[in-house]
Scaffold this motif. Structure first.
Motif, PDB file in Angstrom:
ATOM      1  N   PRO A 119       0.834  -1.203   0.000  1.00  0.00           N
ATOM      2  CA  PRO A 119       0.000   0.000   0.000  1.00  0.00           C
ATOM      3  C   PRO A 119       0.871   1.256   0.000  1.00  0.00           C
ATOM      4  CG  PRO A 119      -0.715  -1.538   1.692  1.00  0.00           C
ATOM      5  CD  PRO A 119       0.586  -2.055   1.169  1.00  0.00           C
ATOM      6  N   LEU A 120       0.520   2.179  -0.870  1.00  0.00           N
ATOM      7  CA  LEU A 120       1.356   3.358  -1.055  1.00  0.00           C
ATOM      8  C   LEU A 120       0.678   4.605  -0.514  1.00  0.00           C
ATOM      9  CD1 LEU A 120       4.077   3.822  -2.440  1.00  0.00           C
ATOM     10  CD2 LEU A 120       2.856   4.224  -4.564  1.00  0.00           C
ATOM     11  N   CYS A 121      -0.524   4.835  -0.983  1.00  0.00           N
ATOM     12  CA  CYS A 121      -1.257   6.013  -0.536  1.00  0.00           C
ATOM     13  C   CYS A 121      -2.696   5.891  -1.010  1.00  0.00           C
ATOM     14  CB  CYS A 121      -0.627   7.303  -1.080  1.00  0.00           C
ATOM     15  SG  CYS A 121      -0.546   7.372  -2.865  1.00  0.00           S
ATOM     16  N   VAL A 122      -3.471   6.846  -0.620  1.00  0.00           N
ATOM     17  CA  VAL A 122      -4.860   6.907  -1.078  1.00  0.00           C
ATOM     18  C   VAL A 122      -4.992   8.129  -1.962  1.00  0.00           C
ATOM     19  CG1 VAL A 122      -7.263   7.132  -0.365  1.00  0.00           C
ATOM     20  CG2 VAL A 122      -5.688   5.753   0.997  1.00  0.00           C
ATOM     21  N   VAL A 123      -5.551   7.926  -3.130  1.00  0.00           N
ATOM     22  CA  VAL A 123      -5.755   9.044  -4.054  1.00  0.00           C
ATOM     23  C   VAL A 123      -7.240   9.118  -4.399  1.00  0.00           C
ATOM     24  CG1 VAL A 123      -3.442   8.846  -5.061  1.00  0.00           C
ATOM     25  CG2 VAL A 123      -5.329   7.594  -6.100  1.00  0.00           C
ATOM     26  N   SER A 124      -7.634  10.229  -4.982  1.00  0.00           N
ATOM     27  CA  SER A 124      -9.028  10.307  -5.420  1.00  0.00           C
ATOM     28  C   SER A 124      -9.215   9.319  -6.569  1.00  0.00           C
ATOM     29  CB  SER A 124      -9.354  11.721  -5.884  1.00  0.00           C
ATOM     30  OG  SER A 124      -8.664  12.008  -7.089  1.00  0.00           O
ATOM     31  N   SER A 125     -10.407   8.797  -6.689  1.00  0.00           N
ATOM     32  CA  SER A 125     -10.666   7.849  -7.770  1.00  0.00           C
ATOM     33  C   SER A 125     -10.440   8.510  -9.123  1.00  0.00           C
ATOM     34  CB  SER A 125     -12.093   7.309  -7.665  1.00  0.00           C
ATOM     35  OG  SER A 125     -12.215   6.546  -6.488  1.00  0.00           O
ATOM     36  N   ARG A 126     -10.712   9.779  -9.175  1.00  0.00           N
ATOM     37  CA  ARG A 126     -10.497  10.535 -10.407  1.00  0.00           C
ATOM     38  C   ARG A 126      -9.021  10.502 -10.811  1.00  0.00           C
ATOM     39  NH1 ARG A 126     -13.381  14.453 -13.159  1.00  0.00           N
ATOM     40  NH2 ARG A 126     -12.251  16.309 -13.811  1.00  0.00           N
ATOM     41  N   ARG A 127      -8.177  10.685  -9.789  1.00  0.00           N
ATOM     42  CA  ARG A 127      -6.734  10.638 -10.041  1.00  0.00           C
ATOM     43  C   ARG A 127      -6.309   9.223 -10.452  1.00  0.00           C
ATOM     44  NH1 ARG A 127      -1.792  12.239 -10.912  1.00  0.00           N
ATOM     45  NH2 ARG A 127      -0.138  11.502  -9.552  1.00  0.00           N
ATOM     46  N   ALA A 128      -6.913   8.240  -9.820  1.00  0.00           N
ATOM     47  CA  ALA A 128      -6.585   6.848 -10.160  1.00  0.00           C
ATOM     48  C   ALA A 128      -6.965   6.546 -11.600  1.00  0.00           C
ATOM     49  CB  ALA A 128      -7.303   5.907  -9.194  1.00  0.00           C
ATOM     50  N   ILE A 129      -8.083   7.084 -12.042  1.00  0.00           N
ATOM     51  CA  ILE A 129      -8.517   6.861 -13.424  1.00  0.00           C
ATOM     52  C   ILE A 129      -7.510   7.464 -14.400  1.00  0.00           C
ATOM     53  CG2 ILE A 129     -10.272   7.532 -15.120  1.00  0.00           C
ATOM     54  CD1 ILE A 129     -12.292   7.265 -12.700  1.00  0.00           C
ATOM     55  N   VAL A 130      -7.019   8.642 -14.044  1.00  0.00           N
ATOM     56  CA  VAL A 130      -6.003   9.280 -14.894  1.00  0.00           C
ATOM     57  C   VAL A 130      -4.761   8.400 -14.986  1.00  0.00           C
ATOM     58  CG1 VAL A 130      -4.475  11.282 -15.104  1.00  0.00           C
ATOM     59  CG2 VAL A 130      -6.862  11.605 -14.443  1.00  0.00           C
ATOM     60  N   LEU A 131      -4.369   7.836 -13.854  1.00  0.00           N
ATOM     61  CA  LEU A 131      -3.191   6.961 -13.833  1.00  0.00           C
ATOM     62  C   LEU A 131      -3.420   5.718 -14.691  1.00  0.00           C
ATOM     63  CD1 LEU A 131      -2.216   7.196 -10.053  1.00  0.00           C
ATOM     64  CD2 LEU A 131      -0.907   8.113 -11.971  1.00  0.00           C
ATOM     65  N   VAL A 132      -4.627   5.166 -14.607  1.00  0.00           N
ATOM     66  CA  VAL A 132      -4.947   3.967 -15.393  1.00  0.00           C
ATOM     67  C   VAL A 132      -4.953   4.304 -16.886  1.00  0.00           C
ATOM     68  CG1 VAL A 132      -6.792   2.321 -15.930  1.00  0.00           C
ATOM     69  CG2 VAL A 132      -6.184   2.772 -13.545  1.00  0.00           C
ATOM     70  N   LEU A 133      -5.567   5.435 -17.228  1.00  0.00           N
ATOM     71  CA  LEU A 133      -5.618   5.841 -18.637  1.00  0.00           C
ATOM     72  C   LEU A 133      -4.223   6.099 -19.190  1.00  0.00           C
ATOM     73  CD1 LEU A 133      -8.724   8.225 -18.680  1.00  0.00           C
ATOM     74  CD2 LEU A 133      -8.534   5.938 -19.688  1.00  0.00           C
ATOM     75  N   ALA A 134      -3.335   6.574 -18.314  1.00  0.00           N
ATOM     76  CA  ALA A 134      -1.957   6.849 -18.732  1.00  0.00           C
ATOM     77  C   ALA A 134      -1.097   5.591 -18.681  1.00  0.00           C
ATOM     78  CB  ALA A 134      -1.361   7.935 -17.835  1.00  0.00           C
ATOM     79  N   GLU A 135      -1.723   4.484 -18.312  1.00  0.00           N
ATOM     80  CA  GLU A 135      -1.025   3.205 -18.181  1.00  0.00           C
ATOM     81  C   GLU A 135       0.100   3.274 -17.156  1.00  0.00           C
ATOM     82  OE1 GLU A 135      -0.012   1.758 -22.062  1.00  0.00           O
ATOM     83  OE2 GLU A 135      -2.110   1.399 -22.576  1.00  0.00           O
ATOM     84  N   LYS A 136      -0.043   4.171 -16.213  1.00  0.00           N
ATOM     85  CA  LYS A 136       0.905   4.224 -15.100  1.00  0.00           C
ATOM     86  C   LYS A 136       0.421   3.354 -13.951  1.00  0.00           C
ATOM     87  CE  LYS A 136       2.872   8.775 -16.095  1.00  0.00           C
ATOM     88  NZ  LYS A 136       4.286   8.395 -16.199  1.00  0.00           N
ATOM     89  N   ALA A 137      -0.822   2.942 -14.040  1.00  0.00           N
ATOM     90  CA  ALA A 137      -1.387   2.049 -13.023  1.00  0.00           C
ATOM     91  C   ALA A 137      -2.393   1.130 -13.690  1.00  0.00           C
ATOM     92  CB  ALA A 137      -2.064   2.866 -11.920  1.00  0.00           C
ATOM     93  N   VAL A 138      -2.625   0.011 -13.046  1.00  0.00           N
ATOM     94  CA  VAL A 138      -3.686  -0.889 -13.512  1.00  0.00           C
ATOM     95  C   VAL A 138      -4.680  -1.068 -12.380  1.00  0.00           C
ATOM     96  CG1 VAL A 138      -2.299  -2.154 -15.197  1.00  0.00           C
ATOM     97  CG2 VAL A 138      -2.347  -2.922 -12.821  1.00  0.00           C
ATOM     98  N   SER A 139      -5.901  -1.259 -12.766  1.00  0.00           N
ATOM     99  CA  SER A 139      -6.931  -1.457 -11.763  1.00  0.00           C
ATOM    100  C   SER A 139      -6.838  -2.874 -11.211  1.00  0.00           C
ATOM    101  CB  SER A 139      -8.296  -1.212 -12.404  1.00  0.00           C
ATOM    102  OG  SER A 139      -9.296  -1.331 -11.428  1.00  0.00           O
ATOM    103  N   VAL A 140      -6.826  -2.990  -9.906  1.00  0.00           N
ATOM    104  CA  VAL A 140      -6.753  -4.300  -9.253  1.00  0.00           C
ATOM    105  C   VAL A 140      -8.150  -4.742  -8.829  1.00  0.00           C
ATOM    106  CG1 VAL A 140      -5.833  -5.528  -7.235  1.00  0.00           C
ATOM    107  CG2 VAL A 140      -4.387  -3.895  -8.450  1.00  0.00           C
TER     108      VAL A 140
END
Ligand SMILES: [Zn+2]
Length: 202
Positions: A46-67
């Motif tokens: 676990p790293l941190c908690v971000v807004s879901s909106r921010r998480a979506i941006v990360l997923v769209l940028a392929e910097k994160a994947v949804s688990v």
């Protein structure tokens, strides 16, 4: 469950250190994205908690994947993205953690299971085991969750004077999960990743 970009991207660049992703934000969704997303490191820590909106941006940028994702979706340009509840960075980020978990009311309540350490009732206040008026410090090893009644009854007296005992000595919690618990409401769906017992609610 990921339907978006599982491949890692931008390989060869120095590791990102919470660099802002400079992508246009998806259009404001109608619902579901006021929630928060637990962000895991590439190693699942676990790293941190971000807004879901921010998480979506990360997923769209392929910097994160949804688990793990919620039933809600957000439509951005030509893709539909389930709102991530838990997302994992595709690249490892080295984070220098502070050695001390921040001391907060919520964190103390969480450590002590939301219950008064003296009577087992519902915790509503913080008690200093050695009263502050007697030199007790506002530190992890001297604060406990207490109900208002016990706190009021004990007042400025020591445990010995009261004839009370602690079930266990108060300790400083450690680990990434505790850093998060200190200042966030815990989504039950994060528990598997945070390693916190079901009895903990925040
Ligand atoms: Zn009590």
């Amino acid at each position: 469950m990921s339907r978006v970009g599982t491949g890692s991207s931008s390989a060869g660049q120095p590791g990102p250190r919470h660099d802002p992703v400079r992508l246009p934000l998806p259009p404001a969704p109608c619902r579901g994205t006021t929630a928060a997303t637990l962000l895991l490191n590439a190693t699942f820590e676990p790293l941190c908690v971000v807004s879901s909106r921010r998480a979506i941006v990360l997923v769209l940028a392929e910097k994160a994947v949804s688990v793990d994702s919620s039933p809600d979706v957000v439509r951005a340009e030509s893709v539909t993205v389930p709102v991530p509840v838990v997302a994992r960075l595709t690249r490892y980020v080295r984070v220098p953690y502070p050695t001390q978990v921040p001391l907060s009311r919520r964190a103390v309540f969480t450590r002590d299971g939301q219950t008064c350490v003296y009577c087992g009732g519902s915790a509503t206040s913080i008690d200093h085991v050695v009263p502050r008026s007697r030199g007790g410090t506002h530190t992890w090893d001297n604060v406990v969750a207490a109900c208002r009644r016990c706190n009021h009854t004990k007042a400025d007296r020591s445990l010995a004077e009261m004839g009370w005992k602690l079930p266990q000595p108060p300790r400083t919690p450690s680990g990434a999960a505790w850093r998060l618990l200190g200042h966030r409401t815990v989504d039950p769906r994060w528990r598997e990743w945070l390693g916190v017992p079901d009895s903990v609610s925040a």
